[in-house]
Design a protein around this motif. Structure first.
Motif, short mmCIF file in Angstrom:
data_model
loop_
_atom_site.label_atom_id
_atom_site.label_comp_id
_atom_site.label_asym_id
_atom_site.label_seq_id
_atom_site.Cartn_x
_atom_site.Cartn_y
_atom_site.Cartn_z
N ILE A 46 0.82 -1.21 0.00
CA ILE A 46 0.00 0.00 0.00
C ILE A 46 0.86 1.26 0.00
CG2 ILE A 46 -0.27 0.51 2.47
CD1 ILE A 46 -3.33 0.57 1.94
N VAL A 47 2.16 1.10 0.26
CA VAL A 47 3.07 2.25 0.16
C VAL A 47 3.10 2.80 -1.26
CG1 VAL A 47 4.54 1.45 2.05
CG2 VAL A 47 5.07 0.77 -0.29
N LEU A 48 2.72 1.98 -2.25
CA LEU A 48 2.70 2.44 -3.64
C LEU A 48 1.59 3.46 -3.90
CD1 LEU A 48 3.22 -0.99 -5.45
CD2 LEU A 48 4.93 0.78 -5.00
N VAL A 49 0.57 3.46 -3.07
CA VAL A 49 -0.58 4.34 -3.31
C VAL A 49 -0.21 5.81 -3.18
CG1 VAL A 49 -2.87 4.99 -2.49
CG2 VAL A 49 -2.25 2.56 -2.71
N PRO A 50 0.35 6.28 -2.05
CA PRO A 50 0.73 7.69 -1.99
C PRO A 50 1.85 8.03 -2.97
CG PRO A 50 1.51 6.52 -0.05
CD PRO A 50 0.59 5.59 -0.76
N GLY A 51 2.73 7.07 -3.27
CA GLY A 51 3.77 7.32 -4.25
C GLY A 51 3.20 7.58 -5.64
N THR A 52 2.18 6.79 -6.00
CA THR A 52 1.51 7.01 -7.29
C THR A 52 0.80 8.36 -7.31
OG1 THR A 52 1.21 4.63 -7.55
CG2 THR A 52 -0.17 6.07 -8.90
N ALA A 53 0.12 8.68 -6.22
CA ALA A 53 -0.58 9.97 -6.14
C ALA A 53 0.41 11.13 -6.25
CB ALA A 53 -1.36 10.05 -4.84
N ALA A 54 1.59 10.98 -5.66
CA ALA A 54 2.58 12.06 -5.71
C ALA A 54 3.03 12.36 -7.13
CB ALA A 54 3.79 11.69 -4.85
#
Length: 387
Positions: A46-54
Motif C-alpha cells: 500500500i506504500v505504492l498508493v501515496p507514491g503514485t498519487a505524488a
C-alpha cells in the motif's frame, strides 16, 4: 495563464480524474490481501498508493491518499489473526512512505511551476524577437512556422520578419550560428536594424550594409563583455519587393539556402548564397550583390533554414525538399498557397526525422496579394505602405 489550468493532469470529459489510478491501486491491494492466504500478505504494498498519487496528483490529494493508506493498513492488518499481522514495523514504513510522498509531490509541483515560468519567459522572448505578423501584411500574404530544436526552450537563432517602408516592402529570413541566448540576442539585434533600415533606406544594398555593420558591432560588444561570441555569424536572405516593378524582386543572399519560387509552372531556384554570411563581409571583399530577378504574380516565395535541408532520417539521408514540393504544386493550379507549402514542408520534415530535430527549423512562404480591378490595397495609404 494560471498554473492550475496548464498542469498536465489526467482528465475525462473536462474533469480531473488523476485520483482514480491511486484509488484503484488501493482497492486492488486490499482485495488481493483479503482474498489470499497468510503466505501472500501484500498489504505493505500500500506504500505504492501515496507514491503514485505524488506523481500525478496535487499535494492535498496526495496527503489524503497517504492518510488513507495508513488507516487502511491498520484496518486490513487488524482483520488478520495476530500471528499473521504485518506489525508495527510495516506500519512505520507505510506512514513514512506517505510523508515522503507528500514532500515529493510538493517538490514536483514546485519544479513544474519553475519550468512553466521558464517556458513563459522563452515564449515571451520568442514573440519579442519573432513578432506576430498579420496574415495579410504590407501587400503580402504569408505563412510561417518556427520549430526550436530544444522543445522545452521553444526559442533559438532562426528569425524572419516583414517590414513595410517608404520604398516598398522588405523581407528578412536568417539563421544565427550557434544556439542559446547568445544566438537569440544576435537575432534580436539584426531584426532591430532590419526594421529601421528596411523602413527608411531606399536601396536594398544600403539595408544590407547596415545589417553587416550591426553584426560587426554586436560581435565587438559581446567580445568586450568577455563573452566568446567573437566569431558568431548569421546566414540570411534579404528580399525587396520594389513598388515600381511588380514582376520582380530584389535578392541579397548572405550564404543562406537559396529561396525557391513556387508556381503553376513548377519550382525554380533563385540566386543562391553567393556571398559570405553576415559578419564575414570583409573576408570576401565586400557584401554580396543585389540580384533583381523575375517573380511572377502567380508565384509564391518559399524560404527555409538549414534545419529543413539538413534534417536526417535514421539512415542519415537528408530531407528531399524538391520531392516533397512536387505533390503540393499542381501544374496550372494557380499560385501555391503559402500555408499549404509551409504545412507540407513542416509535416514532411517531422516525418522524415521522426520528430527528432537537431537544429532550429524555419519555413516561411510569401506571395503578393493580387488585387481585383479598382480595389485598393488595404496596406497602401497615399501610395505609401503603412506600418
Amino acid at each position: 495563464m494560471e498554473y492550475g489550468r496548464r498542469r498536465q493532469l489526467l482528465r475525462a470529459r473536462g474533469r480531473n480524474v488523476a485520483w482514480v489510478p491511486p484509488l484503484l491501486l488501493l482497492v486492488g491491494i486490499v482485495l488481493l490481501d483479503l482474498n489470499t492466504t497468510e503466505r501472500f500478505r501484500i498489504i505493505t504494498w500500500i506504500v505504492l498508493v501515496p507514491g503514485t498519487a505524488a506523481a500525478i496528483c496535487g499535494v492535498w490529494t496526495t496527503a489524503v491518499f497517504a492518510l488513507l493508506a495508513v488507516v487502511t493498513y491498520v484496518v486490513v492488518d487488524s482483520a488478520w489473526p495476530g500471528q499473521y499481522q504485518a506489525g508495527l514495523g510495516d506500519f512505520v514504513l507505510v506512514a513514512l512512505a506517505g510523508t515522503l510522498a507528500v514532500v515529493a509531490c510538493a517538490v514536483r509541483l514546485r519544479k513544474e511551476r519553475q519550468t512553466l515560468h521558464i517556458q513563459d519567459i522563452a515564449e515571451t522572448t520568442r514573440r519579442t524577437v519573432l513578432r506576430p505578423l498579420p496574415p495579410r501584411w504590407a501587400g503580402l500574404e504569408h505563412a510561417g512556422v518556427y520549430l526550436a530544436a530544444d522543445v522545452e526552450a521553444r526559442v533559438g537563432g532562426d528569425f524572419y520578419d516583414i517590414q513595410p517602408g517608404l520604398h516598398g516592402t522588405r523581407l528578412f529570413v536568417g539563421d544565427v550560428q550557434g544556439k542559446g541566448l547568445g544566438a537569440v540576442e544576435t537575432a534580436a539585434a539584426l531584426l532591430g536594424t532590419f526594421r529601421e533600415a528596411g523602413y527608411h533606406e531606399k536601396d536594398l544594398a544600403t539595408v544590407a550594409d547596415r545589417l553587416e555593420t550591426r553584426m560587426l558591432r554586436h560581435r565587438r560588444h559581446t567580445t568586450a563583455l568577455g563573452r566568446d561570441d567573437g566569431d558568431r555569424f548569421a546566414t540570411a536572405v534579404l528580399i525587396g519587393f520594389p513598388e515600381d516593378s511588380p514582376e520582380t524582386i530584389e535578392v541579397v543572399n548572405f550564404g543562406h539556402e537559396a529561396p525557391l519560387a513556387v508556381g503553376p509552372r513548377g519550382v525554380r531556384e533563385l540566386p543562391s548564397g553567393d556571398g559570405l554570411p553576415l559578419g564575414f563581409g570583409e573576408l570576401g571583399g565586400g557584401l554580396p550583390p543585389v540580384h533583381r530577378v523575375p517573380f511572377a504574380a502567380d508565384e509564391t516565395l518559399l524560404l527555409v533554414t538549414d534545419g529543413v535541408t539538413e534534417a536526417r532520417d535514421r539512415r542519415g539521408g537528408f530531407y528531399p525538399l524538391a520531392d516533397e514540393l512536387g505533390p503540393a504544386v499542381a501544374a496550372g493550379a494557380g499560385p501555391a498557397d503559402p500555408w499549404l507549402l509551409v504545412r507540407t514542408i513542416r509535416d514532411g520534415v517531422l516525418r522524415h526525422c521522426d520528430g527528432r530535430l537537431v537544429d532550429d527549423t524555419t519555413v516561411f512562404a510569401v506571395r503578393r496579394i493580387r488585387q481585383a480591378a479598382g480595389e485598393d490595397d488595404q496596406d497602401d495609404e497615399g501610395g505609401r505602405l503603412r506600418f
